[in-house]
Design an enzyme around this catalytic site. Sequence first.
Site, short mmCIF file in Angstrom:
data_model
loop_
_atom_site.label_atom_id
_atom_site.label_comp_id
_atom_site.label_asym_id
_atom_site.label_seq_id
_atom_site.Cartn_x
_atom_site.Cartn_y
_atom_site.Cartn_z
N SER A 22 0.84 -1.19 0.00
CA SER A 22 0.00 0.00 0.00
C SER A 22 0.89 1.26 0.00
O SER A 22 1.73 1.41 -0.88
CB SER A 22 -0.98 -0.04 1.17
OG SER A 22 -2.00 0.91 0.99
N GLU A 113 -9.38 -3.47 -6.61
CA GLU A 113 -8.88 -2.44 -5.71
C GLU A 113 -8.81 -1.13 -6.46
O GLU A 113 -8.55 -1.11 -7.67
CB GLU A 113 -7.54 -2.82 -5.08
CG GLU A 113 -6.36 -2.91 -6.01
CD GLU A 113 -5.08 -3.13 -5.22
OE1 GLU A 113 -4.67 -2.21 -4.48
OE2 GLU A 113 -4.49 -4.21 -5.34
N HIS A 143 -7.54 -4.92 -2.36
CA HIS A 143 -6.33 -4.29 -1.87
C HIS A 143 -5.59 -5.21 -0.89
O HIS A 143 -6.18 -5.72 0.05
CB HIS A 143 -6.70 -2.97 -1.19
CG HIS A 143 -5.54 -2.15 -0.78
ND1 HIS A 143 -4.67 -1.57 -1.68
CD2 HIS A 143 -5.08 -1.80 0.44
CE1 HIS A 143 -3.75 -0.90 -1.04
NE2 HIS A 143 -3.97 -1.03 0.26
#
Length: 172
Positions: A22, A113, A143
């Site tokens: 991320s 995502e 994600h």
Amino acid sequence: MALYTDIIKRFPANKIFIMGDSAGGGFTLALAQEIRDAGLNMPYRLVLISPWADLSGADKSLEAYDRWQYVDSLRKYGADWAGELDMKNPMVSPFYGDMKGLPPTDVYTGTWEVFYPDIVRLYDKMKASGINVRLHIAPKLGHEYVLWPCPEGEAARKEISDIINNNFNVLI
């Protein structure tokens, strides 16, 4: 950067993998660009899991599938992170930096995502810059699926482990 500089004093760069997920995937990419620009030895490989590499991006239409990431919130957090820097500054959004000279990279994403289109663009940009990059796409997963307790996440973690182990076995 200070930590990397310290680490390469003790270990050869060809023994170093840098991974991030991320925002950490974006940090990893920005760090690699900074390492290259400083003329330091590059790490052996990068692994980016669902990297947030363009803080000005994200696809709002995928919010229906991505129950963790909401584009309006992401843009607010991105602006807070950027502070006075432009959102397209490579230290903030490494997508806008130069990809040439980066180490081999594996990028993981799910099609569900909000970063998926940006991650594909990142892969295309890295590939066009001559980087040895592989894109691992998980259909209908979200994600950071790599970290999920599901068969696909387990398979991706094994694959990452194999990437590390296979490369280090060659170097040892």
